[in-house]
Design an enzyme around this catalytic site. Structure first.
Site, mmCIF file in Angstrom:
data_model
loop_
_atom_site.group_PDB
_atom_site.id
_atom_site.type_symbol
_atom_site.label_atom_id
_atom_site.label_comp_id
_atom_site.label_asym_id
_atom_site.label_seq_id
_atom_site.Cartn_x
_atom_site.Cartn_y
_atom_site.Cartn_z
ATOM 1 C CE LYS A 106 -58.743 7.778 53.839
ATOM 2 N NZ LYS A 106 -59.644 6.788 53.247
ATOM 3 C CB SER A 118 -59.867 8.019 49.498
ATOM 4 O OG SER A 118 -60.390 7.262 50.582
ATOM 5 C CB SER A 144 -60.808 4.127 50.432
ATOM 6 O OG SER A 144 -61.359 4.937 49.444
HETATM 7 N N1 GLN Z 1 -63.524 5.346 45.179
HETATM 8 C C1 GLN Z 1 -64.686 5.226 45.997
HETATM 9 C C2 GLN Z 1 -65.343 6.580 46.144
HETATM 10 O O1 GLN Z 1 -64.848 7.493 45.622
HETATM 11 C C3 GLN Z 1 -64.340 4.662 47.340
HETATM 12 C C4 GLN Z 1 -63.830 5.631 48.302
HETATM 13 C C5 GLN Z 1 -63.656 5.079 49.675
HETATM 14 O O2 GLN Z 1 -63.688 3.857 49.889
HETATM 15 N N2 GLN Z 1 -63.543 5.988 50.625
HETATM 16 O O3 GLN Z 1 -66.342 6.727 46.771
#
Ligand code: GLN
Length: 452
Positions: A52, A127, A151
């Site tokens: 990532k 994400s 995410s």
């Molecule tokens: N969707 C969640 C957010 O926007 C989780 C994102 C994540 O785990 N990085 O914060």
């Protein structure tokens, strides 16, 4: 695509061929936009693992899919990358993601959205959407993602992969560009449970470079993997009210399967989960506003041109560099931390966070793990989410786990009417990833799901 387990037994020559094939497939599947740029390797030997774009790899441009970090070349390896090298693996390619890991769809990336390989009219989740899309699409053996509020698990679920969010402190965060430091964890996204255990074992273990790293050695879950262990699994009353009917049915079906396998199911209750959303979005935005203050055009990446003075440099760099969602969260976070509002929001959220943790602990007095959906629906179509709030609400099932620092695995358990992956997650006791992997391994073998 060859599994990680198999790839680790191949010669360097054979691995070179696989890397070539991956590069070829990345071109063939460029429409999915899972990789950022052509993949390069961190070292010239080892099994290629997709990374990532928020994990530092030495000499790579690492940008968190944000314009503000374009041009930042990392001078060091994150601890997880060093650990991959020690375990016969290498970093190979940068995965697309939501900007600074803020989002649930991978649509906020400055490189454009990633598409779900199971249905390109749908989001891959976020994400870590690039990581999951590439593994599901057959052009990554395995990938690393980060999970602040789901995410890893949610994109793995939407794409039909296995994703593990380790216990907070289990995997070093040194070199992970922080979004919300008290919630972030790096973890694997893989084709199956065995690979998940292998990659988790490779990256886990104490690291003196991370002050929140637990004083525990690397795990050895793969060698101990046991599909025959039976567990007491909690299900939560009233927990499904936010889920689509299809997810509700899949949940009941999974309960029946687990029972037929000999697991014991116990019914438990939990505080209204809407508290999870408000608590999470106060804490993560507060921490993000502080963590992202360092991106000011002076030290990292992009710097605005034609500025009059230092303040102007800060304002122009940040206004031009950050996307809309990131700006929204910085403003929200600054607001909840500001004097006058700190007690009303931030300190209250910290109290509720403790309460949520306590509720999980109470359940774990009488259960080994909890069964939960990963998301209220299968992967939505692009454009189906109309407001930021609607997107935040879709995180309902994943964020409590991060607030409590618990380990959690997401795995495919079936297909929807349209043939899309449906996933469930198992939430475990702190540092008991072994039980989650064992239970998932048994379930995976029992269900034997294939998407192609
Ligand atoms: N969707 C969640 C957010 O926007 C989780 C994102 C994540 O785990 N990085 O914060």
């Amino acid at each position: 695509m060859v599994t990680l387990k198999k790839a680790l037994s191949l010669t360097q020559e054979e691995l070179k061929e696989i890397k070539k094939e991956i590069t070829h497939q990345v071109h063939e599947n460029s429409e999915l936009n899972a990789y950022i740029d052509e993949p390069v390797e961190s070292i010239s030997s080892g099994v290629p693992i997709l990374i990532k774009d928020n994990i530092n790899v030495k000499n790579w441009e690492i940008t968190c899919a944000s314009k503000i970090l374009k041009g930042y070349v990392s001078p060091y390896n994150a601890s997880v990358i060093e650990k991959l090298h020690q375990s016969g693996m290498c970093a190979y390619g940068r995965a697309n993601m939501d900007e600074f890991a803020m989002g649930s769809t991978t649509e906020t990336s400055c490189y454009g959205k990633t598409k779900n390989p199971r249905d390109t009219s749908r989001v891959p989740g976020g994400s870590s959407g690039g990581s999951a899309a590439a593994v599901a699409g057959g052009f990554a053996i395995a990938a690393l993602g980060s999970d602040t509020g789901g995410s890893i698990r949610q994109p793995a679920g939407y794409c039909g992969c296995v994703g593990l969010k380790p216990t907070y402190g289990r995997v070093s965060r040194y070199g992970l560009i922080a979004y919300s430091s008290s919630l972030d964890q790096i973890g694997p996204i893989t084709q199956n449970v065995e690979d998940c255990a292998i990659l988790f074992d490779a990256i886990s273990g104490h690291d003196k470079m991370d002050s929140t790293s637990a004083l525990l050695p690397s795990t050895q879950t793969f060698s101990k993997l046991d599909r025959d262990r039976r567990f007491k699994i909690a299900i939560l009353d009233g927990y499904l009210k936010d889920a689509d009917i299809e997810i509700q049915r899949a949940y009941q079906e999974t309960i029946r399967t687990l029972e037929s396998m000999g697991h014991q199911i116990v019914s438990k209750t939990m505080l209204d989960t809407s508290y999870h959303i408000s608590t999470y979005y106060i804490i993560c935005t507060a921490e993000a506003s502080s963590n992202l203050a360092r991106f000011d055009g002076v030290r990292y990446g992009n710097r605005a041109q034609h500025v009059d003075n230092l303040k102007d440099l800060y304002i122009k760099t940040r206004s031009q560099g950050f996307g809309e969602e990131v700006k929204r969260r910085i403003m929200l976070g600054s607001f909840v931390l500001s004097s006058g509002y700190y007690d009303a929001y931030y300190s209250k959220a910290q109290k509720i966070r403790k309460l949520i943790h306590k509720q999980y602990e109470d359940i774990f007095c009488d259960a080994d793990m909890i069964l939960s959906p990963v998301a209220p629906s299968v992967a939505p179509k692009f454009g189906a989410t109309h407001s930021p709030l609607e997107m935040y609400l879709s995180d309902i099932y994943t964020i409590g786990v991060n607030l409590a620092g618990l380990p959690c695995i997401s795995l495919p358990i079936g297909k929807s009417k349209e043939g899309l992956p449906v996933a469930m997650q198992l939430i475990g006791k702190s540092f008991d990833e072994q039980s989650l992997l064992d239970a998932s391994y048994g379930l995976e073998q029992n269900l034997d799901i294939h998407f192609d």
